[in-house]
Design an enzyme around this catalytic site. Sequence first.
Site, PDB file in Angstrom:
ATOM      1  N   TYR A  28      30.897  46.029   4.045  1.00 51.39           N
ATOM      2  CA  TYR A  28      32.406  46.143   4.165  1.00 51.39           C
ATOM      3  C   TYR A  28      32.421  44.873   3.501  1.00 51.39           C
ATOM      4  O   TYR A  28      34.347  44.847   3.645  1.00 51.39           O
ATOM      5  CB  TYR A  28      32.654  45.797   5.241  1.00 51.39           C
ATOM      6  CG  TYR A  28      32.459  47.342   6.307  1.00 51.39           C
ATOM      7  CD1 TYR A  28      32.541  48.872   5.439  1.00 51.39           C
ATOM      8  CD2 TYR A  28      31.777  47.478   7.922  1.00 51.39           C
ATOM      9  CE1 TYR A  28      32.926  50.001   5.980  1.00 51.39           C
ATOM     10  CE2 TYR A  28      31.040  48.667   8.079  1.00 51.39           C
ATOM     11  CZ  TYR A  28      32.065  50.290   6.981  1.00 51.39           C
ATOM     12  OH  TYR A  28      32.194  50.687   7.917  1.00 51.39           O
ATOM     13  N   HIS A  40      36.435  49.829   7.803  1.00 46.75           N
ATOM     14  CA  HIS A  40      35.492  49.528   8.988  1.00 46.75           C
ATOM     15  C   HIS A  40      36.905  49.734  10.091  1.00 46.75           C
ATOM     16  O   HIS A  40      35.585  49.955  11.329  1.00 46.75           O
ATOM     17  CB  HIS A  40      35.278  47.803   9.388  1.00 46.75           C
ATOM     18  CG  HIS A  40      34.300  47.179   9.904  1.00 46.75           C
ATOM     19  ND1 HIS A  40      34.780  46.991  11.595  1.00 46.75           N
ATOM     20  CD2 HIS A  40      33.248  47.604  10.278  1.00 46.75           C
ATOM     21  CE1 HIS A  40      34.070  47.011  12.471  1.00 46.75           C
ATOM     22  NE2 HIS A  40      32.881  47.372  11.280  1.00 46.75           N
TER      23      HIS A  40
END
Length: 240
Positions: A28, A40
Amino acid sequence: MRLKLDFVPLEDFPYNDVNKHTIQGFIYSTLMRTEFGDMHDVPRFKFFTFSDIFPPTNFKKGEAKSLIISSPNEKFIEALYSRLKDRERIYLGKHEFYLKSVKKFSLKVKRRFITGSPIVLYKDNKKNEYFKFYVHHNINFFLQRLEENAVKKYHAYYGEEPLIEGNLFDKMIPRIRNGKVDIYVRIVKMGVPFTIVGSSWKLLEKHCITKEERKFYQFIMDCGLGEKNSLGFGFLNPLK
């Protein structure tokens, strides 16, 4: 599509110092300031998974390890590749690594698969209860729930229903450890440990995959089987 990272630790430390939440956080953070930067925070399927780090031994200074990330979304893999291809160093948690190589590649779907990380399914997600072979003893429930989950993700990704004839798999051979199929994986998130239960398989075989079914099996090979794929569960590799 897949992305393989080969990296070398700069110090010695235990294998479990880098857990699946650590790797998810690395992915991420790498995607920040790309079109996938808010992935996310979006409450939907993420459509990617990743393997366990291999070989699964303690990290030794100068000894290379590898990780494979897979997704049916080529743009997702391209975004990661573009961010990593020129890097010399990466961090997984508090540990620094020399990034030896980054390679994009694709694999054709086969009739036989092996898991590269445990498959996770809920018995009752409202109670946060995982399916456990040792407790529930129900392979039919496991197969049914596995297929339902795969079909739901496929429909969310493609907007259509897949064609599946017969069972999802016709032959399944688990990897048994200490006399049990179930694997307990310890995850640490924000300093808080918790356990996820899954199962590992040395063979998942569909005797015949028709031309019409190939797209579906390619999808589950790239996206992952079962639940918590974006946390690195349900990763599949084809077998010859």
